[in-house]
Motif scaffolding. Structure first.
Motif, PDB file in Angstrom:
ATOM      1  N   UNK A 254       0.819  -1.194   0.000  1.00 24.06           N
ATOM      2  CA  UNK A 254       0.000   0.000   0.000  1.00 24.06           C
ATOM      3  C   UNK A 254       0.853   1.244   0.000  1.00 24.06           C
ATOM      4  N   UNK A 255       0.276   2.341  -0.440  1.00 23.43           N
ATOM      5  CA  UNK A 255       0.963   3.629  -0.394  1.00 23.43           C
ATOM      6  C   UNK A 255       0.573   4.325   0.905  1.00 23.43           C
ATOM      7  N   UNK A 256       1.592   4.695   1.686  1.00 19.01           N
ATOM      8  CA  UNK A 256       1.371   5.247   3.017  1.00 19.01           C
ATOM      9  C   UNK A 256       1.433   6.761   2.947  1.00 19.01           C
ATOM     10  N   UNK A 257       0.435   7.411   3.540  1.00 19.73           N
ATOM     11  CA  UNK A 257       0.378   8.864   3.598  1.00 19.73           C
ATOM     12  C   UNK A 257       0.421   9.293   5.061  1.00 19.73           C
ATOM     13  N   UNK A 258       1.250  10.289   5.349  1.00 16.01           N
ATOM     14  CA  UNK A 258       1.348  10.821   6.704  1.00 16.01           C
ATOM     15  C   UNK A 258       0.791  12.241   6.727  1.00 16.01           C
ATOM     16  N   UNK A 259       0.498  12.714   7.940  1.00 23.20           N
ATOM     17  CA  UNK A 259       0.048  14.102   8.111  1.00 23.20           C
ATOM     18  C   UNK A 259       1.253  14.958   8.447  1.00 23.20           C
TER      19      UNK A 259
ATOM     20  N   UNK B 110       2.105  18.941   8.911  1.00 21.10           N
ATOM     21  CA  UNK B 110       1.606  20.314   9.022  1.00 21.10           C
ATOM     22  C   UNK B 110       0.163  20.414   8.527  1.00 21.10           C
ATOM     23  N   UNK B 111      -0.614  19.380   8.868  1.00 20.66           N
ATOM     24  CA  UNK B 111      -2.025  19.385   8.531  1.00 20.66           C
ATOM     25  C   UNK B 111      -2.341  18.891   7.142  1.00 20.66           C
ATOM     26  N   UNK B 112      -1.298  18.599   6.326  1.00 21.51           N
ATOM     27  CA  UNK B 112      -1.531  18.138   4.954  1.00 21.51           C
ATOM     28  C   UNK B 112      -1.048  16.700   4.825  1.00 21.51           C
ATOM     29  N   UNK B 113      -1.667  15.953   3.872  1.00 20.25           N
ATOM     30  CA  UNK B 113      -1.242  14.575   3.652  1.00 20.25           C
ATOM     31  C   UNK B 113       0.000  14.564   2.770  1.00 20.25           C
ATOM     32  N   UNK B 114       0.896  13.626   3.081  1.00 15.62           N
ATOM     33  CA  UNK B 114       2.164  13.557   2.361  1.00 15.62           C
ATOM     34  C   UNK B 114       2.525  12.091   2.207  1.00 15.62           C
ATOM     35  N   UNK B 115       2.739  11.668   0.978  1.00 12.10           N
ATOM     36  CA  UNK B 115       3.055  10.272   0.717  1.00 12.10           C
ATOM     37  C   UNK B 115       4.509   9.984   1.038  1.00 12.10           C
ATOM     38  N   UNK B 116       4.704   8.861   1.711  1.00  5.59           N
ATOM     39  CA  UNK B 116       6.086   8.415   1.964  1.00  5.59           C
ATOM     40  C   UNK B 116       6.380   7.163   1.137  1.00  5.59           C
ATOM     41  N   UNK B 117       5.530   6.930   0.105  1.00  3.82           N
ATOM     42  CA  UNK B 117       5.794   5.860  -0.856  1.00  3.82           C
ATOM     43  C   UNK B 117       5.077   4.575  -0.538  1.00  3.82           C
ATOM     44  N   UNK B 118       5.202   3.667  -1.532  1.00  6.43           N
ATOM     45  CA  UNK B 118       4.613   2.353  -1.349  1.00  6.43           C
ATOM     46  C   UNK B 118       5.465   1.535  -0.394  1.00  6.43           C
ATOM     47  N   UNK B 119       4.777   0.779   0.428  1.00  7.33           N
ATOM     48  CA  UNK B 119       5.468  -0.091   1.382  1.00  7.33           C
ATOM     49  C   UNK B 119       4.776  -1.438   1.361  1.00  7.33           C
ATOM     50  N   UNK B 120       5.570  -2.461   1.541  1.00 12.38           N
ATOM     51  CA  UNK B 120       5.045  -3.826   1.548  1.00 12.38           C
ATOM     52  C   UNK B 120       5.251  -4.445   2.922  1.00 12.38           C
ATOM     53  N   UNK B 121       4.252  -5.247   3.292  1.00 14.95           N
ATOM     54  CA  UNK B 121       4.271  -5.866   4.611  1.00 14.95           C
ATOM     55  C   UNK B 121       3.901  -7.333   4.442  1.00 14.95           C
ATOM     56  N   UNK B 122       4.773  -8.203   4.920  1.00 17.40           N
ATOM     57  CA  UNK B 122       4.586  -9.618   4.637  1.00 17.40           C
ATOM     58  C   UNK B 122       4.342 -10.425   5.899  1.00 17.40           C
ATOM     59  N   UNK B 123       3.793 -11.636   5.675  1.00 17.45           N
ATOM     60  CA  UNK B 123       3.595 -12.611   6.742  1.00 17.45           C
ATOM     61  C   UNK B 123       3.851 -13.984   6.149  1.00 17.45           C
ATOM     62  N   UNK B 124       4.214 -14.929   6.948  1.00 18.92           N
ATOM     63  CA  UNK B 124       4.599 -16.268   6.493  1.00 18.92           C
ATOM     64  C   UNK B 124       3.512 -17.266   6.849  1.00 18.92           C
ATOM     65  N   UNK B 125       3.197 -18.126   5.846  1.00 24.47           N
ATOM     66  CA  UNK B 125       2.349 -19.294   6.075  1.00 24.47           C
ATOM     67  C   UNK B 125       3.208 -20.510   5.758  1.00 24.47           C
ATOM     68  N   UNK B 126       3.527 -21.267   6.775  1.00 20.64           N
ATOM     69  CA  UNK B 126       4.374 -22.444   6.595  1.00 20.64           C
ATOM     70  C   UNK B 126       3.490 -23.680   6.532  1.00 20.64           C
ATOM     71  N   UNK B 127       3.635 -24.443   5.401  1.00 18.49           N
ATOM     72  CA  UNK B 127       2.899 -25.693   5.236  1.00 18.49           C
ATOM     73  C   UNK B 127       3.855 -26.836   5.545  1.00 18.49           C
ATOM     74  N   UNK B 128       3.486 -27.651   6.480  1.00 13.17           N
ATOM     75  CA  UNK B 128       4.366 -28.747   6.894  1.00 13.17           C
ATOM     76  C   UNK B 128       3.829 -30.059   6.357  1.00 13.17           C
ATOM     77  N   UNK B 129       4.722 -31.037   6.267  1.00 15.11           N
ATOM     78  CA  UNK B 129       4.341 -32.371   5.815  1.00 15.11           C
ATOM     79  C   UNK B 129       3.344 -32.987   6.772  1.00 15.11           C
TER      80      UNK B 129
END
Length: 671
Positions: free
Chosen positions: A555-560, A562-581
């Motif tokens: 997602x693209x993250x926007x911060x506030x 001085x009262x205005x929105x400002x993009x700090x760029x796209x960021x990715x956030x991951x999680x692991x799903x481990x499938x075991x035998x």
């Protein structure tokens, strides 16, 4: 004096000329004060023109022998006189202490008065009799008797003061008379003052004679014992204070049991009860010149009832450190009134008897209250004193104030002033828990984030970072899996370039990638995500092979700023799903042409499903088909002919059904 006889020569004769004043006295013996002693010195001084008298005292350090008045006179023929023993209760024979003050309701008791009478004349005296008067009115006589020359006897007369019921002071007169005219009638009469009171019972006669102690700096106890002719209930103790005693000195009154074996051996031996410790005020002080005594009252919280004939002792105590003096009154006999303090040799603390009655009285008034007591008069205060008559500014509101909320950890039922701002409540003290409470006053079960969709909206997410939670989950090959992820958007996020935390304005959720192809269903909604929000991701399926799968939310993250929105760029956030035998063999259909073929099955469980005609009457009936595919009744070539030699079942097509039929007949003999 020396007990050896001393003889002198007078006209050639040896004459006894030495008399022992106190025969039989030993170390520690004491005399009454004053003591009157007579000697007949006629044998040595009679008919002499000049007589010399010498006094000799022999003793040890710390004691003295003092002489006041000396009278030398000629013995008359008829002279009877009252000696030093004069008692309104005949104390020496009855053991009943003399009273100088009696409540009006206690006058019915029959008393026995007594005096010692001496025949100081040369002749035997007959008809010797004691007469008792009250305010000059005769109330009783003793039986007449005879006294030999030099003889001393005790005359006793019973009496009652019941007829003398008026409140105030009264005079009890003691007079002796005989059948013959007395040469010295002045010594035939003496008197005792007694006060009829409303509620006081005392040993003193109300006449202030001297302050005690001499220096108003020592801590001390003054005590008077009593024995009553009827039941009494004691509500307090009255004390006559000397003017000049220090205001604020700590004072208290006690009642002692004279029958206790430790009575007068320990400082508080036989102590029965005490009043509250009070601070002395300047009310009710006495200069000694007042016509009436100002009595200071100390009351007991629990009045004490004393049965008739039971001894009781009333005492007053000054705690020391400040100057306190009380008044003494009339003379009393040895071992009938006592003081405790540093009054012995070397200022040794102990009990000592006194021959002056301490002005300490019993108060028998059911309505008695402490006199002139100062203290806190505010009923709302912790130290409210119901006996205080004057507020001394000591009210305090802290010691009984606190949390009065029964739900709080620090609730105290003893508190009477509520300060609920000070209440502390049960809470979780683990900062990692979602119900963590830094102000918790006592333990409460902690609740932790489950990092699944059930916890969406929980305030604890504010303390978590931006990202996908949980960061790791586990699944097993061949076992149906259902899982949740939560995409958390916190209140603050770190700006990558500066490393500074800024408030999140919003996040444009662009994608969620990496779900494996065995996922059958998933649910999530891309779009704009607001600050401090959580968004649920669900997925279900049966894993087909082991491995580590990374799912990624971008997602693209926007911060506030001085009262205005400002993009700090796209960021990715991951999680692991481990499938075991799967540690077990996975059952399932292992025929690839079956409708329910399971690619990861390891053992065929006979569950394969095949499509075809299941109608036996149909020309294209397939005995292996388990699911009718609607093909029954379709046209087929007659006579069993088919354009395809391998169309075994003549259904107009070569398919798996033909193969299965062939296999089923494989190895059979054909006609």
């Amino acid at each position: 004096m020396n007990q050896k006889a001393l003889l002198i020569t007078a006209d050639g004769f040896l004459v006894p000329s030495r008399w022992e004043v106190f025969p039989g006295y030993e170390t520690g013996s004491q005399t009454d004060n004053p003591s009157f002693v007579d000697f007949d010195i006629s044998s040595a001084a009679g008919l002499q023109e000049e007589v010399w008298i010498r006094f000799r005292w022999s003793g040890t350090w710390g004691y003295s022998w003092e002489i006041d008045d000396i009278i030398i006179s000629e013995l008359p023929e008829n002279d009877i006189r009252i000696e030093s023993y004069v008692s309104t209760t005949d104390f020496q024979n009855t053991g009943i202490y003399e009273l100088g003050a009696i409540p009006v309701d206690y006058l019915s008791s029959i008393q026995q008065a007594a005096i010692d009478v001496r025949n100081a004349g040369l002749l035997v005296q007959s008809g010797v009799q004691l007469s008792l008067t009250v305010d000059n009115s005769l109330i009783s006589n003793s039986s007449p008797t005879t006294l030999d020359e030099g003889e001393t006897i005790t005359l006793q007369a019973p009496y009652s003061l019941q007829e003398t019921s008026s409140i105030g002071f009264h005079e009890i007169g003691f007079s002796v008379s005989g059948n013959l005219p007395d040469a010295n009638p002045a010594d035939n009469f003496t008197s005792r003052s007694i006060e009829i009171t409303q509620h006081q019972m005392g040993r003193d006669n109300g006449q202030m004679t001297a302050p005690f102690p001499e220096e108003a700096t020592d801590d001390f106890i003054a005590l008077n014992p009593f024995i009553f002719g009827e039941d009494v209930t004691i509500y307090g103790v009255d004390v006559a204070f000397v003017e000049g005693s220090d205001s604020g000195a700590e004072i208290v009154a006690h009642l002692f049991d004279p029958a206790d074996p430790d009575y007068l051996s320990d400082q508080y031996g036989g102590l029965l009860t005490s009043t509250d410790v009070k601070s002395l005020t300047l009310d009710m002080m006495n200069t000694g010149s007042e016509p009436e005594v100002n009595w200071y009252t100390l009351t007991f919280d629990n009045p004490l009832t004393v049965p008739s004939g039971t001894p009781i002792a009333a005492a007053f105590e000054s705690y020391g450190g400040m100057g306190v003096q009380i008044w003494e009154a009339q003379y009393t006999y040895n071992n009938t009134s006592f003081t405790y303090g540093p009054f012995g040799s070397g200022s040794a603390y102990d009990w000592y008897y006194t021959n002056e009655v301490p002005m300490i009285r019993l108060n028998l008034d059911p309505e008695a209250t402490s006199t002139g007591s100062t203290g806190c008069t505010s009923q709302d205060a912790c130290n409210f004193d119901p006996n205080a008559e004057e507020d001394d500014g000591s009210c305090e509101y802290q010691s009984c104030a606190g949390c009065m909320d029964a739900e709080a950890c620090n609730f105290d039922a003893e508190f009477s002033i509520a300060i609920n701002d000070e209440c502390t409540y049960p809470g979780c003290s683990d900062p990692l828990a979602i119900n963590y409470n830094a102000d918790a006053g006592c333990p409460l079960d902690c609740i932790y984030l489950t990092f699944d969709c059930t916890s969406v909206g929980n305030a604890a997410w504010t303390d978590e970072s931006i990202g996908v939670f949980p960061d790791w989950q586990e699944a097993m090959v061949g076992v149906e899996w259902s899982g949740d992820w939560v995409f958390n958007i916190p209140e603050l996020v770190e700006e990558p370039q500066s490393g500074v935390d800024y408030g999140v304005h919003h996040v444009d959720w662009i994608s969620f990638e990496g779900l494996p192809n065995w996922i059958e269903e998933s649910d999530f909604a891309l779009g704009e995500l607001s600050q401090s929000s959580q968004h649920c991701i669900t997925a279900t399926g049966i894993p087909t092979e082991p491995g580590v799968i990374e799912v990624i939310a971008t997602g693209e993250v926007f911060i506030s700023l001085f009262g205005a929105e400002f993009s700090i760029g796209e960021q990715s956030f991951s999680a692991i799903l481990e499938v075991i035998d799967n540690p077990n063999l996975i059952p399932g259909c292992m025929y690839e042409t079956a409708l329910n073929y399971l690619s990861y099955a390891e053992i065929d469980d006979g569950s394969c499903l095949f499509a075809g005609c299941t109608d036996e009457s149909a020309g294209n009936y397939s005995p292996l088909a388990t699911i009718d595919d609607g093909s029954c009744g379709e046209p087929c070539s007659t006579g069993g002919d088919s354009s395809c030699a391998t169309d075994v079942n003549y259904d107009g097509a070569v398919n798996v059904s033909d193969l299965l039929l062939l296999l089923s007949e494989f190895g059979a003999n054909c006609d």
